[in-house]
Design a protein around this motif. Structure first.
Motif, mmCIF file in Angstrom:
data_model
loop_
_atom_site.group_PDB
_atom_site.id
_atom_site.type_symbol
_atom_site.label_atom_id
_atom_site.label_comp_id
_atom_site.label_asym_id
_atom_site.label_seq_id
_atom_site.Cartn_x
_atom_site.Cartn_y
_atom_site.Cartn_z
ATOM 1 N N UNK A 1 33.374 43.353 47.803
ATOM 2 C CA UNK A 1 35.153 44.840 48.056
ATOM 3 C C UNK A 1 34.817 45.137 46.560
ATOM 4 N N UNK A 2 34.536 46.826 46.642
ATOM 5 C CA UNK A 2 34.895 47.502 45.332
ATOM 6 C C UNK A 2 36.118 48.286 44.812
ATOM 7 N N UNK A 3 36.521 48.003 43.506
ATOM 8 C CA UNK A 3 37.807 48.705 43.975
ATOM 9 C C UNK A 3 37.643 50.012 43.032
ATOM 10 N N UNK A 4 37.573 51.362 43.404
ATOM 11 C CA UNK A 4 37.285 52.247 42.494
ATOM 12 C C UNK A 4 38.149 52.980 42.641
ATOM 13 N N UNK A 91 50.036 47.103 42.422
ATOM 14 C CA UNK A 91 49.563 48.466 43.265
ATOM 15 C C UNK A 91 48.376 47.770 44.426
ATOM 16 N N UNK A 92 47.094 47.592 42.845
ATOM 17 C CA UNK A 92 46.008 48.284 43.765
ATOM 18 C C UNK A 92 45.817 46.402 43.688
ATOM 19 N N UNK A 93 45.918 45.546 42.757
ATOM 20 C CA UNK A 93 46.294 44.515 43.734
ATOM 21 C C UNK A 93 46.125 43.835 44.558
ATOM 22 N N UNK A 95 46.792 45.537 47.407
ATOM 23 C CA UNK A 95 46.133 46.102 48.571
ATOM 24 C C UNK A 95 45.045 45.808 48.445
ATOM 25 N N UNK A 96 44.092 45.675 47.289
ATOM 26 C CA UNK A 96 42.711 44.763 47.035
ATOM 27 C C UNK A 96 43.531 43.418 47.854
ATOM 28 N N UNK A 97 43.878 42.618 48.094
ATOM 29 C CA UNK A 97 44.159 41.202 48.889
ATOM 30 C C UNK A 97 43.901 41.159 49.866
ATOM 31 N N UNK A 98 45.338 42.126 50.513
ATOM 32 C CA UNK A 98 45.378 42.450 51.576
ATOM 33 C C UNK A 98 44.182 42.680 52.472
ATOM 34 N N UNK A 99 43.600 43.480 51.896
ATOM 35 C CA UNK A 99 42.214 44.657 52.749
ATOM 36 C C UNK A 99 41.336 42.703 52.531
ATOM 37 N N UNK A 100 40.862 42.217 51.771
ATOM 38 C CA UNK A 100 40.207 41.378 51.513
ATOM 39 C C UNK A 100 40.398 39.931 52.359
ATOM 40 N N UNK A 101 41.715 39.834 53.140
ATOM 41 C CA UNK A 101 42.226 39.279 53.150
ATOM 42 C C UNK A 101 41.788 39.345 54.981
ATOM 43 N N UNK A 120 41.123 45.704 34.303
ATOM 44 C CA UNK A 120 41.991 43.994 34.738
ATOM 45 C C UNK A 120 42.927 43.846 36.132
ATOM 46 N N UNK A 121 42.721 44.814 36.934
ATOM 47 C CA UNK A 121 44.080 44.894 38.467
ATOM 48 C C UNK A 121 43.366 43.882 38.883
ATOM 49 N N UNK A 122 42.254 43.486 38.748
ATOM 50 C CA UNK A 122 41.674 42.313 39.632
ATOM 51 C C UNK A 122 41.284 41.523 39.460
ATOM 52 N N UNK A 123 41.818 40.110 38.522
ATOM 53 C CA UNK A 123 41.466 39.073 37.372
ATOM 54 C C UNK A 123 40.340 38.947 38.096
#
Length: 399
Positions: A1-4, A91-93, A95-101, A120-123
């Motif tokens: 997944x990409x975070x844009x 906020x992005x981190x 949301x990304x974790x929730x979507x990725x799961x 650095x939003x997603x290490x």
């Protein structure tokens, strides 16, 4: 997944960020992060209350989600901008974790196309800084301190795994700073203009008594109003499609739109644009020749060609880059002065609009479509573009 991280809201102008994110979602799921909104915005701007109510994370298509981060008032004031960046990253981190799961996926890359420090939003994710404008040169337009924008740019250049830019001048500028950036210019959506010549004539556009020229886009300080005045002054019917910044030359603009041969429609959606371009023979890109515009890559020039229309632009580096391609030189006319610009319009209007000429224009635009750009970007993200999936876009559910 990409975070844009986009520089504009997803439901705003269908420009670089939205077009690229839409097409990247054909290769992998995308979380599109809007510029942050103050928690007080619904109170100060009631007209936006409906769109800002409810969940800040919404599904746009089966493979694309939109996040609208909420931050504190005064988000970009001195000192507060650090807190704003931290809130957006968090906020992005989350949301990304929730979507990725939910998807059983992982975040493989973060793309930052904004002035907010969110690399650095997603290490652990691959990071790409994408400069779609020279924000330092445009500091006055976006009302942010030039020194701060320069410092943020330099930090993101230093931290990103890859850097991409939208225009040759930006590539040269970054090279002077010791960064070899990848050039990924803007593109166009040729498929949007299929059947344009058979589209119904818009109700708010008069039937012109001769071939017309047109401009589609925001009418603001980036636009050379003198060029539009000169074209109208030459007697050509002129169609203006797009919003006008009320603070930009209000009296001159009112005088221009009061002319009998000028029609201004106001803001129209991207979906409505083909019908309006169908009423003109030549499209205009009348940008001022300043540092900010020289580093830009106007989408509208390619849109005109994708619609089978002629294109006349001020002599921007992006225009020269396009003209250097096969067939580009005689398909796009450019000018540096008002007299040259009007003369180029005269010549383009005089060209017989044959199916063969329209076909050449569309074929040229097709070599610069957004799908080509997205494939190049996917390779930069170490994503295989051969895994493309086609999904139909769906509107966001009403809040």
């Amino acid at each position: 997944m990409i975070v844009y991280f986009g520089g504009t809201a997803y439901d705003g102008v269908a420009g670089t960020d939205r077009q690229l994110a839409d097409r990247l979602s054909a290769f992998t799921p995308v979380l599109y992060v809007d510029p942050p909104v103050s928690v007080l915005t619904p109170l100060r701007q009631p007209q936006l209350a409906g769109s800002l109510r409810g969940s800040t994370l919404r599904k746009v298509t089966p493979r694309l989600w939109r996040l609208c981060p909420r931050v504190l008032p005064g988000a970009y004031r001195s000192g507060m901008h650090h807190l704003t960046a931290a809130l957006v990253r968090r906020s992005a981190r989350q949301a990304a974790r929730r979507l990725a799961a939910t998807l059983g996926d992982t975040v493989s890359a973060v793309v930052v196309a904004t002035h907010i420090e969110t690399l650095g939003a997603v290490p652990g994710a691959r990071t790409v800084y994408y400069a779609t404008d020279d924000l330092v040169a445009g500091a006055g337009l976006i009302r942010l301190p030039r020194r701060r924008l320069a410092a943020v740019r330099d930090r993101m250049i230093a931290r990103a795994d890859e850097v991409a830019v939208v225009s040759p001048p930006l590539r040269d500028q970054f090279r002077q700073r010791g960064c070899e950036a990848v050039l990924i210019p803007n593109g166009c959506a040729p498929e949007a203009y299929t059947g344009i010549d058979d589209a119904p004539w818009p109700d708010d556009v008069p039937r012109f008594d001769r071939p017309a020229v047109g401009f589609a886009g925001h009418i603001n300080a980036r636009i050379d109003l003198g060029l539009l005045e000169a074209v109208a002054g030459a007697g050509h019917p002129l169609l203006l499609v797009g919003p006008h910044d009320a603070a930009y030359e209000p009296e001159r603009f009112r005088a221009l739109t009061d002319r009998p041969n000028v029609c201004w429609t106001g803001r129209k959606s991207f979906a409505e644009l083909p019908a309006y371009l169908g009423t003109i023979r030549v499209g205009l890109t009348p940008y001022r020749l300043d540092d900010f515009n020289r580093a830009s890559f106007p989408i509208k020039t390619l849109d005109y060609l994708a619609a089978g229309r002629g294109a006349v632009s001020t002599d921007l580096p992006a225009t020269r880059w396009l003209r250097a391609f096969e067939d580009g030189e005689d398909l796009i006319r450019s000018a540096s002065t008002v007299r040259e610009f009007v003369h180029a319009v005269d010549l383009e209007l005089a060209a017989e609009p044959t199916p063969e000429l329209a076909g050449r224009r569309r074929a040229f635009a097709g070599r610069h479509d957004w799908t080509h750009r997205a494939r190049a970007f996917a390779r930069l993200l170490n994503i295989d573009p051969s895994a493309e999936q086609h999904t139909d876009r769906q509107e966001e559910p009403a809040p």
